[in-house]
Design a protein around this motif. Sequence first.
Motif, mmCIF file in Angstrom:
data_model
loop_
_atom_site.group_PDB
_atom_site.id
_atom_site.type_symbol
_atom_site.label_atom_id
_atom_site.label_comp_id
_atom_site.label_asym_id
_atom_site.label_seq_id
_atom_site.Cartn_x
_atom_site.Cartn_y
_atom_site.Cartn_z
ATOM 1 N N GLU A 152 0.824 -1.211 0.000
ATOM 2 C CA GLU A 152 0.000 0.000 0.000
ATOM 3 C C GLU A 152 0.858 1.261 0.000
ATOM 4 N N TYR A 155 2.303 1.742 -3.397
ATOM 5 C CA TYR A 155 1.263 2.124 -4.343
ATOM 6 C C TYR A 155 0.922 3.611 -4.219
ATOM 7 N N HIS A 214 3.167 -9.541 1.475
ATOM 8 C CA HIS A 214 1.831 -9.100 1.870
ATOM 9 C C HIS A 214 0.901 -10.311 1.918
ATOM 10 N N TYR A 217 -1.570 -9.396 -1.450
ATOM 11 C CA TYR A 217 -1.056 -8.997 -2.756
ATOM 12 C C TYR A 217 0.338 -9.574 -3.011
ATOM 13 N N PRO A 246 -4.892 -2.239 -3.810
ATOM 14 C CA PRO A 246 -4.231 -1.226 -2.976
ATOM 15 C C PRO A 246 -4.817 0.171 -3.160
#
Length: 322
Positions: A152, A155, A214, A217, A246
């Motif tokens: 995250e 991203y 993760h 992901y 994300p």
Amino acid sequence: MADRDFYEILGVPRTAGREEIQRAYRKLARSHHPDVNKDPGAEDRFKEVSEAYEVLSDPETRRRYDAFGRDFRQVPEGVDPAAYARAGAGPGGRAGWARGPAGQEVRFETGEGIDFEELFGGMFGGRGGRAGRGWGPMPGADQEAELPLTVEEAYRGGRRTITLPGRGRSRTLEVTIPAGVRNGQRIRLAGQGGEGVGGAKRGDLYLIARITDHPRYRVEGRDIHVQLPLTPSEAALGATVAVETPGGEAKVKVPPGSSSGRRLRLRGQGMPNPRGDPGDLFAEVRIMVPRTLSAEERRLYEQLADVSGFNPRSESGGRTRP
């Protein structure tokens, strides 16, 4: 940190090329990263491996290390490596002479606990000394540090506060992380590296982005992979369902007859790319069944089993009866 040879730490020969050094570092860094390895000594080992890679991955820094050993950061530019070696510099050495860049001879005492900054500092502005006595200012060295990021964080990007250890004190820095930063990407912080001498500027600090594992992901380049749980009816009949990314919730259209393992592509829903097209998101179908069934659900599943001619274990993978 133990005074070990950097080549020994990475387990590579002194003739190793850049790629071999990088492969060895990545393998050891994954093995000893504190987020993965909970052994009490893993963090120290990780720092040791990172320092070795920082030095050996840079051609100029590696050249100085090969010439002067672990004291390479303290030896001023221009010191003759041969004279330095003959003088016995380093732990357990003896008094000797080194030749400076202006041709002058500089006497130093060697041995355990040697402080080259104290011995040479007066020649180029250190510890109250004055630059210009033949040595001149010396820019600070560039440095590297790992920057662990969640998927995250990579991203979205944004501001991040980091603390870097130092000799006797630590430094706290504010870092701007670009949205869509890739695993292994270097983020340059100008003037935040090693201190310069004699009024020279500091080196730069390079943060190496490391995207951590993760639970949902998996990142490959700019593409993101995620599992998509479906009910048997959604997979058989088709459906439009929500999938978490994300960047927030997205909708994915499931074609009828989708089996587990099928990958559904969402274009442009992967990692952002400031200089081009974003990556894609791949949702992999995973058919789920309830752990327990209500009486009505059981009756309907039994009815379906009676009327269905589908047998996934047949050689054709299709129907075995009309």
